[in-house]
Design an enzyme around this catalytic site. Structure first.
Site, mmCIF file in Angstrom:
data_model
loop_
_atom_site.group_PDB
_atom_site.id
_atom_site.type_symbol
_atom_site.label_atom_id
_atom_site.label_comp_id
_atom_site.label_asym_id
_atom_site.label_seq_id
_atom_site.Cartn_x
_atom_site.Cartn_y
_atom_site.Cartn_z
ATOM 1 N N ASP A 211 2.182 2.193 7.330
ATOM 2 C CA ASP A 211 0.937 1.656 7.118
ATOM 3 C C ASP A 211 0.846 0.038 7.335
ATOM 4 O OD1 ASP A 211 -1.611 0.445 6.489
ATOM 5 O OD2 ASP A 211 -1.717 1.358 4.290
ATOM 6 N N GLN A 214 -2.274 -4.377 6.861
ATOM 7 C CA GLN A 214 -2.220 -5.699 6.478
ATOM 8 C C GLN A 214 -1.098 -6.640 7.097
ATOM 9 O OE1 GLN A 214 -4.560 -6.875 4.256
ATOM 10 N NE2 GLN A 214 -5.223 -4.956 3.552
#
Length: 417
Positions: A211, A214
Site C-alpha cells: 500500500d 502515503q
C-alpha cells in the site's frame, strides 16, 4: 513565529512562498483565521495547474475515451492514456501496460483480493498483513478469507511504532499465499523496509502487495527496485483529484488474473455464448473512467516534476523534526510513532482531553487536523486508545504554520483542562 533561539527557523531549501502561491485554497481563511492545513495524509491540496487541467478538459476536450473516432474522442483518449504513461514513469514501471487505473488504493487492493487472491485461496491458507495497516489493507483480505475458508494473520509492531520485521518474516510460513504491508503508515508515518520484505517474500515464493498511498506523495518510488508484486496508490493524496489512483502489478499476474468488473471497454468480443477479454490493463477497466480526474492527476505528476523532489523531501523532514520538537513542549502530550525513518505524520494525544474536542477547537483557530481512528482500528487497539489527533504535513507547509498550530494547541488545551 517563535522568538526563541532554540526554534530558529532554518533557511528553506526551496522557495516555499512561491510554491504556496500555486495552491489557491491555501490563501483562504476559516472562522476568520488564516487557514493552516495539516490534514495532508487525508487528502492533499491541489495546485492551480491541476485545477486548470480538469477545467480545460471539460471546457475544450470532453468526450468519452476509446469509443469515438471524432476529434474530441481522440483528444480525450490521448489525455487519459497520457496520464497512464506519466504515472508509469513516475513509479518506474517497466511498461505502461502494468498500470491499471483505479478510483484509488481501495479499489486497487480489492482488485487484487477478488481477482488474484480469492480464486486460489482454500481452507488452511493465510494472508499476512500488519497491525499498522489502513482498513483498505485489512478488510478486503478478511472478506475473501471468509469466502474461501482462509485466515488473515497480523504481524506485530513495537511501542515505537516500528514493524517487528523478524516476526513478519517468521510469519511468512508455507500457508501464506499473499503478504501485504504499508510502505508508510498513515497514522505513525513509519517507513517500512519494503525491499527487505520483498526480497524475503521472493525467496519463499510469496507475492507481496504494498500500500503506497502515503509513500508516493513524499518519496521517490521505484517499483522495479522495490521488488514487490503489487503496488497500490491514490491520486488525491499526491495533488490529484479524488476518485483516481492506480495498481501496478507484474505483467504475469495481470495476464493470469480474471476480470473483477465486467462491462464496456474491457472486452475483445462479446457473443451470446461467451466473451473474450482485452489485454491488461484494459481488461480491468470496465465502463467509463474518471477521465477528467486522470487528466488532473497527469497534471499533478507534471507539477511534481517541475520541482526538486530531493529538496521537497528534505524540507518535509525539517518540518517533521521541527513540529515534533515543538509538540514535545505541550504538557501531557503523548506521541505515537517515534521511529527514525518516518514521513511527516504526527499522531498524538493530550492527557485529560478528547481528540475530537481538540480538533473542533483547533478548527475555530483556523487549524485543520484529523481526529479519530484514521481507518486503523487494530492499531488503536494495539495502543489501547480509541482515537488520536493527527497532524500531517506537506511540502507547502511552513514552520510559521507549525508555530501557529502549537500555539493554538496550547490555547485549546488550557480551555479543556
Amino acid at each position: 513565529m517563535s522568538a526563541t533561539a532554540a526554534h530558529a527557523h532554518p533557511a528553506p531549501a526551496f522557495d516555499v512562498a512561491r510554491i504556496r502561491a500555486d495552491f489557491p485554497l491555501l490563501a483562504r481563511s476559516v472562522h476568520g483565521k488564516p487557514l493552516v492545513y495539516l490534514d495532508n495524509a487525508n487528502t492533499s491540496q491541489k495546485p492551480a495547474m491541476v485545477i486548470e487541467a480538469v477545467d480545460a478538459h471539460y471546457r475544450l476536450h470532453n468526450a468519452n475515451v476509446s469509443r469515438a473516432v471524432h476529434q474530441l474522442g481522440e483528444e480525450s483518449t490521448l489525455a487519459y492514456e497520457g496520464a497512464r504513461d506519466k504515472l508509469a514513469r513516475f513509479i518506474n514501471a517497466s511498461s505502461r501496460n502494468e498500470l491499471v487505473l483505479t478510483s484509488g488504493t481501495t479499489q486497487a487492493i480489492n482488485l487484487v483480493a477478488y481477482s488474484f487472491a480469492l480464486p486460489q485461496l482454500k481452507p488452511g491458507d493465510a494472508i499476512l498483513t500488519t497491525l499498522m495497516e489502513h482498513h483498505a489493507n485489512i478488510v478486503p483480505w478478511q472478506l475473501v478469507a471468509q469466502r474461501s475458508g482462509a485466515s488473515v494473520k497480523f504481524a506485530p509492531i513495537d511501542e515505537r511504532g516500528e514493524l517487528i520485521v523478524e516476526r513478519y518474516l517468521d510469519m511468512l510460513t508455507p500457508d501464506v499465499k499473499l503478504a501485504c504491508v504499508a510502505h508508510v503508515s498513515n497514522v505513525l508515518g513509519t517507513v517500512n523496509p519494503v525491499r527487505e520484505i520483498a526480497r524475503e517474500c521472493t525467496r519463499r515464493g510469496i507475492p507481496l502487495l504494498v500500500d503506497g498511498s502515503q509513500a508516493v506523495p513524499h518519496r521517490p518510488v521505484d517499483v522495479q527496485a522495490l521488488g514487490c508484486d503489487f503496488y497500490a496508490f491514490t491520486g488525491h493524496k499526491m495533488l490529484g483529484p479524488t476518485g483516481t489512483g492506480a495498481l501496478w502489478a507484474r505483467r504475469a499476474h495481470l495476464d493470469a488474473m480474471p476480470p473483477f468488473f465486467g462491462g464496456g471497454d474491457m472486452i475483445r468480443q462479446v457473443r451470446v455464448d461467451g466473451t473474450t477479454f482485452a489485454d491488461p490493463p484494459h481488461k480491468f477497466e470496465a465502463g467509463t473512467p474518471n477521465i477528467a480526474g486522470f487528466v488532473g492527476l497527469g497534471a499533478a505528476v507534471d507539477y511534481y516534476h517541475s520541482l526538486d523532489l530531493a529538496a521537497i523531501h528534505a524540507w518535509e523532514q525539517e518540518l517533521l523534526a521541527y513540529a515534533t520538537d515543538r509538540l514535545r513542549e505541550v504538557p501531557g502530550l503523548r506521541l505515537f510513532g517515534e521511529v527514525a525513518d518516518k514521513e511527516p505524520v504526527i499522531s498524538f494525544l493530550i492527557q485529560g482531553t478528547q481528540s475530537t474536542d481538540l480538533a473542533t477547537l483547533l478548527d475555530l483557530e483556523g487549524v485543520a487536523v484529523r481526529s479519530g481512528h484514521h481507518c486503523a482500528h487494530p492499531l488503536m487497539q494495539h495502543y489501547g486508545v480509541p482515537a488520536t489527533l493527527r497532524a500531517s504535513l506537506a511540502f507547502y507547509n511552513t514552520m510559521d504554520e507549525v508555530d501557529v498550530f502549537v500555539a493554538a494547541l496550547q490555547k485549546v488545551r488550557r480551555l479543556l483542562m
